[in-house]
Structures are given as C-alpha cells and as structure tokens.
Design an enzyme around this catalytic site. Sequence first.
Site, PDB file in Angstrom:
ATOM      1  N   ASN A 136      -3.764  30.651  18.063  1.00  0.00           N
ATOM      2  CA  ASN A 136      -5.094  30.383  18.615  1.00  0.00           C
ATOM      3  C   ASN A 136      -5.052  30.166  20.128  1.00  0.00           C
ATOM      4  O   ASN A 136      -6.031  29.739  20.726  1.00  0.00           O
ATOM      5  CB  ASN A 136      -5.721  29.169  17.916  1.00  0.00           C
ATOM      6  CG  ASN A 136      -4.884  27.895  18.099  1.00  0.00           C
ATOM      7  OD1 ASN A 136      -3.915  27.893  18.850  1.00  0.00           O
ATOM      8  ND2 ASN A 136      -5.274  26.828  17.428  1.00  0.00           N
ATOM      9  N   HIS A 138      -2.949  28.036  21.710  1.00  0.00           N
ATOM     10  CA  HIS A 138      -2.528  26.711  22.189  1.00  0.00           C
ATOM     11  C   HIS A 138      -1.197  26.786  22.916  1.00  0.00           C
ATOM     12  O   HIS A 138      -0.366  27.646  22.644  1.00  0.00           O
ATOM     13  CB  HIS A 138      -2.516  25.660  21.058  1.00  0.00           C
ATOM     14  CG  HIS A 138      -1.433  25.782  20.036  1.00  0.00           C
ATOM     15  ND1 HIS A 138      -1.638  25.570  18.688  1.00  0.00           N
ATOM     16  CD2 HIS A 138      -0.099  26.065  20.136  1.00  0.00           C
ATOM     17  CE1 HIS A 138      -0.504  25.701  18.035  1.00  0.00           C
ATOM     18  NE2 HIS A 138       0.443  26.010  18.883  1.00  0.00           N
TER      19      HIS A 138
HETATM   20  C1  F6R Z   1       6.180  23.656  20.315  1.00  0.00           C
HETATM   21  C2  F6R Z   1       4.860  23.918  20.863  1.00  0.00           C
HETATM   22  C3  F6R Z   1       3.932  24.933  20.287  1.00  0.00           C
HETATM   23  C4  F6R Z   1       4.636  26.217  19.840  1.00  0.00           C
HETATM   24  C5  F6R Z   1       3.638  27.175  19.216  1.00  0.00           C
HETATM   25  C6  F6R Z   1       4.314  28.423  18.673  1.00  0.00           C
HETATM   26  O1  F6R Z   1       6.820  22.623  21.028  1.00  0.00           O
HETATM   27  O2  F6R Z   1       4.500  23.259  21.793  1.00  0.00           O
HETATM   28  O3  F6R Z   1       2.954  25.264  21.252  1.00  0.00           O
HETATM   29  O4  F6R Z   1       5.276  26.810  20.937  1.00  0.00           O
HETATM   30  O5  F6R Z   1       2.961  26.533  18.165  1.00  0.00           O
HETATM   31  O6  F6R Z   1       5.114  28.055  17.596  1.00  0.00           O
HETATM   32  P1  F6R Z   1       6.185  29.078  16.975  1.00  0.00           P
HETATM   33  O7  F6R Z   1       7.201  29.304  18.043  1.00  0.00           O
HETATM   34  O8  F6R Z   1       6.762  28.361  15.795  1.00  0.00           O
HETATM   35  O9  F6R Z   1       5.431  30.306  16.635  1.00  0.00           O
END
Ligand code: F6R
Length: 243
Positions: A136, A138
């Site tokens: 999304n 973030h």
């Molecule tokens: C983790 C963080 C999150 C992840 C994001 C992607 O410390 O801050 O913003 O980077 O949710 O997560 P993955 O890499 O598991 O797809």
Amino acid sequence: MIIHIFDSQQELNQTGAGIITALIQTKPNAVLGLATGGTPVGIYEELVKNYNLGRVSFSHVKSFNLDEYVGLPEDHPESYRSYMNHHLFDHVDIQKDQTHVPNGNAADVDAECEEYDARMADVGQVDLQILGIGHNGHIGFNEPDRELTAGTHQVELKAETRQANARYFPSMDDVPTHAITMGVGSIMKAKSIILIVRGADKAEIVKRALYGPITTDCPASLLQTHPNLIVLVDKEAGRALVE
Ligand code: F6R
C-alpha cells in the site's frame, strides 16, 4: 534518484551490501537505518559474508531500526529485535548496545517513542537508511492516511499489512495490531536512502511511489523529494518502471 534494475537477486543483494560496506569502509562509525521484513534478508546475508571475508567491521557502527511490533517481548521469535539478531547482529562485530530497535513492550509507548527520537537526535543523522515498501506504499509502518507523522509514533497496522505479515505467525489472531515506527520526518532526514523492492506484486506500487503524485495516500511517494535516493529493484518489480 538513481534506479538500478537487476536480473538476479544475487546481483541486487551484492550491490546493496556493497553500498553499505563501502560506506562503513570510508566512515567506520557510520549510522545505519535498518529495515526488517522479507526484502532486506539477502542483503544482510551478503553483509555477513563481507564481514567474514574481512572486508568490513561493524565495531564502531551504530544502527536504528525503523520499527517494532507493540506487545511482543524482545525475545519473541517474530520481534524485529530477534529478526535483527538472527539475520545480522549475531553474526558481525557490532556492539549490541549501539543497536537500537524501539521497545514494543514498553509500559509507556508514547514515552518510548519520545526516547527513541531523543536517541536518534543524539547521534545526529542517519548516514544510510535501508527501506522496503509495503503493497500500500507504506515505509516503516507509516501507513497511507490523510496526514503523516514526522517523529516516532505508535500506529495501528492496516488489515493488508497484518495480512502480509501473517506468514510469520501461526494465525491472523497472533499478528500484532499495533507497531512503533519512525515517522516520515525521521526517515527523510537520512543523508542517503536505499529503497529495495522485489517481486511482481510490488511493480505497480513502486511505479506509483516513484512517478505518481506525491501524496500521503502513498507515503513512499515522499521519497521522490529526497536528494540522495538509490532504488534497487529486481526485474519483476522493475517491470512497470521501464514500460
Ligand atoms: C520493515 C518495514 C516495512 C517493510 C515492508 C515490506 O521494517 O518497515 O515497511 O519494509 O512492509 O515488507 P516485506 O519486505 O516483508 O515485503
């Protein structure tokens, strides 16, 4: 902004680890901003290899993690403190008391957030911030909203974020509902940022983040305004960037 698109995960991991290694070689007391999740795992593996090959020492490095779940004890296997120990800190010569992860089990979460900002202010500036991106948009756990917050704060995780992280927990009910996260102000203060994106399921959001409107609906779109942004993507995630 510089975008690198990689054919292989290995090249991406080696490049990411190479940038971090080069920074520490020239600035042994560098301050790293670190991320968790699936995305950076391969980069941490390559960093450990570089350490074992004698290319880099973390003995003077300081680190600040982006976020932590609220309500998980530090030694819970899915806490981000455990993740960092498991993937990086236990395998290199970093001094554990120089590594910072918000305490998601603090009795007073707001006080913990203030204290985390104060600890960051004490070291000055993060030299290099590693980021992943949520589906999304973030960054950290700064979820899309009408307003974003500059400093470290508590957030309620969106259903899609809990769903994405459910793979690490026995059931949806075990996935924490809240987290502590650095704010977008803290993230944007870093001297340089590396955004890492992998997989076809992130192709649209990375395009929107890098080329769409700058909006709180997609917190990662703020990165367009950062003066030193390096984007490392695999070819699946990079597909929409070259079309
Ligand atoms: C983790 C963080 C999150 C992840 C994001 C992607 O410390 O801050 O913003 O980077 O949710 O997560 P993955 O890499 O598991 O797809």
